[in-house]
Scaffold this active site. Structure first.
Site, mmCIF file in Angstrom:
data_model
loop_
_atom_site.group_PDB
_atom_site.id
_atom_site.type_symbol
_atom_site.label_atom_id
_atom_site.label_comp_id
_atom_site.label_asym_id
_atom_site.label_seq_id
_atom_site.Cartn_x
_atom_site.Cartn_y
_atom_site.Cartn_z
ATOM 1 N N THR A 12 0.863 -1.182 0.000
ATOM 2 C CA THR A 12 0.000 0.000 0.000
ATOM 3 C C THR A 12 0.896 1.228 0.000
ATOM 4 O O THR A 12 1.793 1.342 0.839
ATOM 5 C CB THR A 12 -0.915 0.017 1.236
ATOM 6 N N ALA A 108 -9.571 -0.259 -9.974
ATOM 7 C CA ALA A 108 -9.437 1.124 -9.511
ATOM 8 C C ALA A 108 -8.067 1.692 -9.842
ATOM 9 O O ALA A 108 -7.940 2.864 -10.211
ATOM 10 C CB ALA A 108 -9.686 1.187 -8.004
ATOM 11 N N ASP A 109 -7.029 0.865 -9.734
ATOM 12 C CA ASP A 109 -5.679 1.349 -10.021
ATOM 13 C C ASP A 109 -5.525 1.748 -11.476
ATOM 14 O O ASP A 109 -4.863 2.746 -11.797
ATOM 15 C CB ASP A 109 -4.639 0.292 -9.647
ATOM 16 N N THR A 184 23.280 -20.556 -11.635
ATOM 17 C CA THR A 184 21.819 -20.661 -11.572
ATOM 18 C C THR A 184 21.153 -19.320 -11.293
ATOM 19 O O THR A 184 20.166 -18.954 -11.935
ATOM 20 C CB THR A 184 21.408 -21.684 -10.499
#
Length: 258
Positions: A12, A108-109, A184
């Site tokens: 958030t 909404a974003d 890796t």
């Protein structure tokens, strides 16, 4: 001052605007388990750290893609700020002409980003938001929100690789020394980073082909700077695009109230 909250699935982002200036901003973990009191005390500590009190805030607006968290956040706003927050959703004025089959399905974003993008950069426009999901939004030359694409976010893909492949470790998302990994970790970093760069360039180029006028491409989200540094299709990195959109929507919906 205006307090804006952008609630994502993982984090958030909080911001305080004084007029048009973003004075302060913070990123906290999104937790479905926290109560209004826990959120209130977290935000109180952040505000106090920069010399602010709850009473310095005169308005609040929240954008959220996590519905279960909204009850606690709305209660927090009322209990500690004594403010009923604006919520980005049905009933809020956006000024957007949304051409989605069902406009209520648009997150909404994505709405907030589109509002800010059009205001700051005009149209046509492609907005790429690197969040828990990577979203692509296309706004045409008539400032109409046409839709877009949604893909798994970089962190989701990386965690899935770690979780499902027994011998692969959890890695940091970072630029490897070479596209040809010599171990890796560097091989995984090359695959993740350049795989996502390829995704961005592929989707953006196909969206560009739909536009008669070359669209500007805006990237936002935590990993936007890293991806943009390796991609030729991103024109602008705007880390505060969503917060800007929240401020604009607050102003649009309160202007008649002074």
């Amino acid at each position: 001052m205006i307090f804006v909250l952008d609630v994502g699935n993982t984090n958030t982002v909080l911001g305080v605007y004084d007029g048009d200036e973003l004075k302060y901003h913070w990123r906290i973990e999104t937790s479905r388990a926290k109560t209004e009191d826990e959120y209130g005390m977290t935000i109180k500590a952040l505000l106090n750290h920069v010399g602010l009190q709850f009473s310095d805030i005169r308005g609040m607006i929240i954008s959220s893609v996590v519905p279960p968290i909204m009850f606690a956040l709305e209660r927090m706003c009322l209990k500690y700020f004594h403010i009923k927050p604006l919520i980005v959703g049905p009933g809020i004025k956006t000024g957007l002409d949304i051409k989605y089959e069902n406009p209520r399905e648009v997150g909404a974003d994505r709405i907030v980003n589109a509002v800010a993008g059009i205001h700051l950069y005009g149209s046509p426009l492609i907005i790429v938001d690197f969040g828990t999901a990577t979203t692509y939004c296309y706004i045409n030359e008539h400032k109409q929100y046409m839709g877009g694409a949604i893909a798994p976010g970089i962190m989701i893909s990386t965690e899935a690789l770690f979780a499902r492949a027994a011998k692969l470790p959890r890695i940091e998302i970072a630029r490897p020394d070479d596209i040809v990994g010599k171990n890796t970790v560097s091989a995984m970093q090359a695959g993740i980073l350049y795989g996502y760069v390829g995704q961005v360039e592929g989707i953006v180029s196909r969206m560009k082909a739909k536009s008669k006028v070359p669209p500007k491409v805006i990237a936002t989200g935590g990993l936007a700077p890293l991806i943009a540094s390796e991609s030729s299709v991103i024109d602008v990195v705007d880390p505060f695009l969503t917060l800007t959109g929240l401020k604009l929507l607050y102003e649009k919906n309160t202007e008649k109230k002074g």
